[in-house]
Design an enzyme around this catalytic site. Structure first.
Site, mmCIF file in Angstrom:
data_model
loop_
_atom_site.group_PDB
_atom_site.id
_atom_site.type_symbol
_atom_site.label_atom_id
_atom_site.label_comp_id
_atom_site.label_asym_id
_atom_site.label_seq_id
_atom_site.Cartn_x
_atom_site.Cartn_y
_atom_site.Cartn_z
ATOM 1 N N LYS A 1 0.838 -1.211 0.000
ATOM 2 C CA LYS A 1 0.000 0.000 0.000
ATOM 3 C C LYS A 1 0.875 1.263 0.000
ATOM 4 O O LYS A 1 0.563 2.250 -0.676
ATOM 5 C CB LYS A 1 -0.925 -0.016 1.217
ATOM 6 C CG LYS A 1 -1.756 1.225 1.408
ATOM 7 C CD LYS A 1 -2.799 1.462 0.317
ATOM 8 C CE LYS A 1 -3.482 2.805 0.523
ATOM 9 N NZ LYS A 1 -4.509 3.098 -0.444
ATOM 10 N N LYS B 1 -0.020 11.304 5.823
ATOM 11 C CA LYS B 1 0.299 10.141 6.664
ATOM 12 C C LYS B 1 0.951 9.035 5.817
ATOM 13 O O LYS B 1 1.971 8.459 6.186
ATOM 14 C CB LYS B 1 -1.000 9.629 7.302
ATOM 15 C CG LYS B 1 -0.887 8.239 7.888
ATOM 16 C CD LYS B 1 -2.212 7.490 7.950
ATOM 17 C CE LYS B 1 -2.984 7.377 6.688
ATOM 18 N NZ LYS B 1 -3.755 6.209 6.411
HETATM 19 P P1 NAD Z 1 -12.409 8.763 7.250
HETATM 20 O O1 NAD Z 1 -11.740 9.755 8.121
HETATM 21 O O2 NAD Z 1 -13.501 9.196 6.339
HETATM 22 O O3 NAD Z 1 -13.002 7.561 8.164
HETATM 23 C C1 NAD Z 1 -12.423 7.068 9.334
HETATM 24 C C2 NAD Z 1 -13.529 6.845 10.350
HETATM 25 O O4 NAD Z 1 -12.956 6.284 11.545
HETATM 26 C C3 NAD Z 1 -14.236 8.140 10.755
HETATM 27 O O5 NAD Z 1 -15.636 8.013 10.547
HETATM 28 C C4 NAD Z 1 -13.881 8.298 12.249
HETATM 29 O O6 NAD Z 1 -14.922 8.880 13.010
HETATM 30 C C5 NAD Z 1 -13.646 6.844 12.641
HETATM 31 N N1 NAD Z 1 -12.857 6.675 13.863
HETATM 32 C C6 NAD Z 1 -11.724 7.319 14.224
HETATM 33 N N2 NAD Z 1 -11.278 6.852 15.419
HETATM 34 C C7 NAD Z 1 -12.157 5.885 15.797
HETATM 35 C C8 NAD Z 1 -12.233 5.022 16.920
HETATM 36 N N3 NAD Z 1 -11.309 5.077 17.885
HETATM 37 N N4 NAD Z 1 -13.261 4.161 16.996
HETATM 38 C C9 NAD Z 1 -14.206 4.107 16.015
HETATM 39 N N5 NAD Z 1 -14.185 4.902 14.920
HETATM 40 C C10 NAD Z 1 -13.174 5.766 14.804
HETATM 41 O O7 NAD Z 1 -11.271 8.023 6.450
HETATM 42 P P2 NAD Z 1 -11.405 7.132 5.126
HETATM 43 O O8 NAD Z 1 -11.170 8.022 3.959
HETATM 44 O O9 NAD Z 1 -12.607 6.279 5.208
HETATM 45 O O10 NAD Z 1 -10.074 6.238 5.302
HETATM 46 C C11 NAD Z 1 -9.969 5.154 6.216
HETATM 47 C C12 NAD Z 1 -8.666 4.419 5.956
HETATM 48 O O11 NAD Z 1 -8.660 3.936 4.612
HETATM 49 C C13 NAD Z 1 -7.428 5.310 6.114
HETATM 50 O O12 NAD Z 1 -6.384 4.566 6.684
HETATM 51 C C14 NAD Z 1 -7.118 5.709 4.677
HETATM 52 O O13 NAD Z 1 -5.743 6.018 4.513
HETATM 53 C C15 NAD Z 1 -7.523 4.458 3.928
HETATM 54 N N6 NAD Z 1 -7.935 4.674 2.525
HETATM 55 C C16 NAD Z 1 -8.764 5.705 2.165
HETATM 56 C C17 NAD Z 1 -9.116 5.869 0.818
HETATM 57 C C18 NAD Z 1 -10.009 7.014 0.362
HETATM 58 O O14 NAD Z 1 -10.067 7.257 -0.856
HETATM 59 N N7 NAD Z 1 -10.706 7.724 1.239
HETATM 60 C C19 NAD Z 1 -8.648 4.980 -0.136
HETATM 61 C C20 NAD Z 1 -7.853 3.917 0.256
HETATM 62 C C21 NAD Z 1 -7.492 3.771 1.592
#
Ligand code: NAD
Length: 297
Positions: A176, A244
Site C-alpha cells: 500500500k 500520513k
Molecule cells: P475517514 O476519516 O472518512 O473515516 C475514518 C472513520 O474512523 C471516521 O468516521 C472516524 O470517526 C472513525 N474513527 C476514528 N477513530 C475511531 C475510533 N477510535 N473508533 C471508532 N471509529 C473511529 O477516512 P477514510 O477516507 O474512510 O479512510 C480510512 C482508511 O482507509 C485510512 O487509513 C485511509 O488512509 C484508507 N484509505 C482511504 C481511501 C479514500 O479514498 N478515502 C482509499 C484507500 C485507503
C-alpha cells in the site's frame, strides 16, 4: 436476507470508505454490527440494514470477523489494545482484518499480540478510493497467513475486484505504501500538466482528454481530470491521510535502507498542501501548491 454462509461481522470505522464497504457486506447477507466514534456515521449503516454498536467491544461481541477501517495507527492501536478493545472483547477463533492504511510495524505488533489469544490477523489495506468502495471494485493487498487469507477471501470478494495475498504480516501495508507513492506522484504530475497548459494559454480540459488516450493514460486522469480542471476538491481521499501515507513510505524506505528521491519530493509537496491549510481537501488539491509556486493561485 441472511445468506447460508453468513458471518457475524463487527465493522469499526464507518467513514468515507467504511460506510460503503460495510453496506456491501450487509447486502451480501452478512450480519454487520458497526461502530464509529461519530454517531452520524453509524446511522448510515443502520439505514443500509446494519446494526448500531454502542462501542468497539459491542461491535466485536460474538463476531466471527472484525474489520477495521480507521484513519491511522494510533486509532487502530486504541481500538485493538485499549480497554474494552478488540483483543479483550473478541472470542478465540475470531479473525481480525485491518483494512486501514497504517505503518507495517503496527500490523506486525497486532499479529504477535493476537496470537496468544488465538485471534487471526490480516493487514488488508485497499486502493481504489471512494469510487472503488462504492462500486465494490477495490484492490486489496493482504499480509498474513495463507489460511486466514483463504477464510477472509469471500468477504474481500464482496468489496473488491483485485485481491492478492502479497506476503506475511505487514506486507500488505508495504505494498500500500508503494501504491501511495505512485498515486501521489501521478497527482503531482497531472497538476503540473494542468498548470503548464493553462500557463501557455492552452485549454487544459482538451489537453488532458488527449493525454488520457495516449501513453500518459492512467486511472487518475480517467477519474479526476474533470474535477481537477474545475478546481473541485471535495474528498475523496483527504490530503491529511495522504500526508500520513507519504510518511509511512519514507519511514519504510529508511528502515529498508533504500533511497526514494521522487517520493521525498512528492512528500514535501503533500506536506506543503497541508501546511497551506488544505488538509481536509481531496489529494487532487496538490494542484493548488503547483499553482502557488507558479504565482497563479
Ligand atoms: P475517514 O476519516 O472518512 O473515516 C475514518 C472513520 O474512523 C471516521 O468516521 C472516524 O470517526 C472513525 N474513527 C476514528 N477513530 C475511531 C475510533 N477510535 N473508533 C471508532 N471509529 C473511529 O477516512 P477514510 O477516507 O474512510 O479512510 C480510512 C482508511 O482507509 C485510512 O487509513 C485511509 O488512509 C484508507 N484509505 C482511504 C481511501 C479514500 O479514498 N478515502 C482509499 C484507500 C485507503
Amino acid at each position: 436476507m441472511t445468506a447460508p454462509d453468513a458471518k457475524t461481522i463487527g465493522f469499526i470505522g464507518l467513514g468515507i470508505m467504511g460506510t460503503p464497504m460495510a453496506a456491501h457486506l450487509v447486502t451480501a447477507g452478512h450480519r454487520v454490527s458497526g461502530y464509529d466514534v461519530n454517531p452520524e456515521a453509524v446511522e448510515k449503516l443502520v439505514a443500509a440494514g446494519g446494526r448500531a454498536a454502542s462501542s468497539a467491544a459491542d461491535a466485536v461481541q460474538g463476531a466471527d470477523v472484525v474489520i477495521m477501517m480507521l484513519p491511522d495507527h494510533p486509532h487502530v492501536e486504541s481500538v485493538v489494545f485499549g480497554a474494552g478493545g478488540v483483543l479483550e472483547a473478541a472470542k478465540p477463533g475470531t479473525l481480525l482484518v485491518d483494512m486501514s492504511t497504517i505503518r507495517p510495524e503496527t500490523s506486525i505488533e497486532i499479529a504477535k499480540a493476537a496470537q496468544d489469544r488465538e485471534i487471526g490477523v490480516l493487514d488488508a489495506p485497499v486502493s481504489g478510493g471512494e469510487a472503488g468502495a462504492k462500486q465494490a471494485a477495490l484492490s486489496i493487498m493482504v499480509g498474513g497467513d495463507e489460511a486466514d487469507f483463504a477464510a477472509a477471501k469471500p468477504l474481500f470478494e464482496v468489496v473488491g475486484k483485485t485481491i492478492v495475498h502479497v506476503g506475511p504480516h505487514g506486507a500488505g501495508q508495504v505494498v500500500k505504501a508503494a501504491n501511495q507513492l505512485v498515486v501521489g506522484g501521478i497527482y503531482g504530475l497531472v497538476g503540473e500538466a494542468i498548470v503548464l497548459m493553462e500557463g501557455c494559454g492552452v485549454d487544459a480540459r482538451t489537453g488532458l482528454d488527449v493525454l488520457a488516450g495516449g501513453l500518459a493514460a492512467n486511472r487518475i486522469l480517467d477519474l479526476k481530470r474533470e474535477s481537477m480542471v474545475a478546481r473541485q476538491f471535495e474528498p475523496g481521499f483527504r490530503i491529511d491521510l495522504h500526508h500520513k501515507d507519504m510518511g509511512i513510505a519514507l519511514a519504510a524506505a529508511r528502515q529498508a535502507d533504500v533511497s526514494l528521491p521522487m517520493t521525498g519530493l512528492v512528500a514535501q509537496l503533500v506536506a506543503a498542501t497541508r501546511a497551506m491549510g488544505h488538509g481536509s481537501l481531496d489529494h487532487s488539491a496538490l494542484l493548488k501548491v503547483t499553482e502557488q509556486l507558479s504565482g497563479r493561485a
